[in-house]
Write a protein that holds these residues in place. Structure first.
Motif, PDB file in Angstrom:
ATOM      1  N   LEU A   5       0.825  -1.209   0.000  1.00 39.78           N
ATOM      2  CA  LEU A   5       0.000   0.000   0.000  1.00 39.78           C
ATOM      3  C   LEU A   5       0.862   1.264   0.000  1.00 39.78           C
ATOM      4  O   LEU A   5       0.493   2.267  -0.611  1.00 39.78           O
ATOM      5  CB  LEU A   5      -0.945   0.003   1.196  1.00 39.78           C
ATOM      6  CG  LEU A   5      -2.202  -0.840   1.036  1.00 39.78           C
ATOM      7  CD1 LEU A   5      -2.993  -0.873   2.338  1.00 39.78           C
ATOM      8  CD2 LEU A   5      -3.062  -0.332  -0.088  1.00 39.78           C
ATOM      9  N   LEU A   8       2.055   1.691  -3.552  1.00 42.21           N
ATOM     10  CA  LEU A   8       0.934   2.157  -4.365  1.00 42.21           C
ATOM     11  C   LEU A   8       0.622   3.624  -4.073  1.00 42.21           C
ATOM     12  O   LEU A   8       0.320   4.399  -4.983  1.00 42.21           O
ATOM     13  CB  LEU A   8      -0.300   1.288  -4.116  1.00 42.21           C
ATOM     14  CG  LEU A   8      -1.522   1.590  -4.964  1.00 42.21           C
ATOM     15  CD1 LEU A   8      -1.215   1.373  -6.445  1.00 42.21           C
ATOM     16  CD2 LEU A   8      -2.687   0.729  -4.535  1.00 42.21           C
ATOM     17  N   LEU A   9       0.742   4.028  -2.819  1.00 43.50           N
ATOM     18  CA  LEU A   9       0.504   5.421  -2.444  1.00 43.50           C
ATOM     19  C   LEU A   9       1.534   6.348  -3.079  1.00 43.50           C
ATOM     20  O   LEU A   9       1.194   7.414  -3.603  1.00 43.50           O
ATOM     21  CB  LEU A   9       0.511   5.576  -0.926  1.00 43.50           C
ATOM     22  CG  LEU A   9       0.265   6.974  -0.392  1.00 43.50           C
ATOM     23  CD1 LEU A   9      -1.152   7.425  -0.718  1.00 43.50           C
ATOM     24  CD2 LEU A   9       0.495   7.017   1.092  1.00 43.50           C
ATOM     25  N   TRP A  63      -5.855   7.123  -4.564  1.00 42.79           N
ATOM     26  CA  TRP A  63      -4.934   7.727  -3.593  1.00 42.79           C
ATOM     27  C   TRP A  63      -5.596   7.827  -2.225  1.00 42.79           C
ATOM     28  O   TRP A  63      -5.002   7.470  -1.206  1.00 42.79           O
ATOM     29  CB  TRP A  63      -4.508   9.094  -4.121  1.00 42.79           C
ATOM     30  CG  TRP A  63      -3.580   9.855  -3.266  1.00 42.79           C
ATOM     31  CD1 TRP A  63      -2.230   9.719  -3.181  1.00 42.79           C
ATOM     32  CD2 TRP A  63      -3.924  10.909  -2.359  1.00 42.79           C
ATOM     33  NE1 TRP A  63      -1.725  10.624  -2.279  1.00 42.79           N
ATOM     34  CE2 TRP A  63      -2.742  11.361  -1.769  1.00 42.79           C
ATOM     35  CE3 TRP A  63      -5.126  11.501  -2.013  1.00 42.79           C
ATOM     36  CZ2 TRP A  63      -2.731  12.379  -0.832  1.00 42.79           C
ATOM     37  CZ3 TRP A  63      -5.116  12.520  -1.082  1.00 42.79           C
ATOM     38  CH2 TRP A  63      -3.930  12.950  -0.494  1.00 42.79           C
ATOM     39  N   CYS A  66      -5.996   4.436  -0.595  1.00 41.53           N
ATOM     40  CA  CYS A  66      -4.708   3.961  -0.053  1.00 41.53           C
ATOM     41  C   CYS A  66      -4.419   4.591   1.300  1.00 41.53           C
ATOM     42  O   CYS A  66      -3.944   3.915   2.219  1.00 41.53           O
ATOM     43  CB  CYS A  66      -3.577   4.281  -1.015  1.00 41.53           C
ATOM     44  SG  CYS A  66      -3.501   3.217  -2.443  1.00 41.53           S
TER      45      CYS A  66
END
Length: 77
Positions: A5, A8-9, A63, A66
């Protein structure tokens, strides 16, 4: 899971910054400082602008999800 995560953020943050910078300036302010006041035929299509808006909103939602998921994982782990 936290590492995935976090990655991904970071990726969505960078893409979101690039997408916001691609938007056409809508008036005075800081957009004129970087050449936003100069009209150009590049990217002036309303369909392209609408698609860019949709992609930006979608990335913003990813966003936000996340951030919420990371906050919940860190709180309850």
């Amino acid at each position: 899971m936290v590492t995935a995560l976090s990655i991904l953020l970071i990726l969505t943050s960078l893409v979101l910054v690039l997408l916001v910078l691609l938007h056409k300036g809508r008036g005075g302010g800081l957009s004129d400082l970087f050449g936003g006041g100069v009209t150009s035929s590049l990217g002036g299509s309303s369909i392209a602008e609408r698609n860019l808006d949709r992609i930006t909103v979608g990335m913003g939602l990813i966003w936000f999800a996340c951030i919420v998921a990371l906050g919940l994982l860190l709180k309850f782990s």
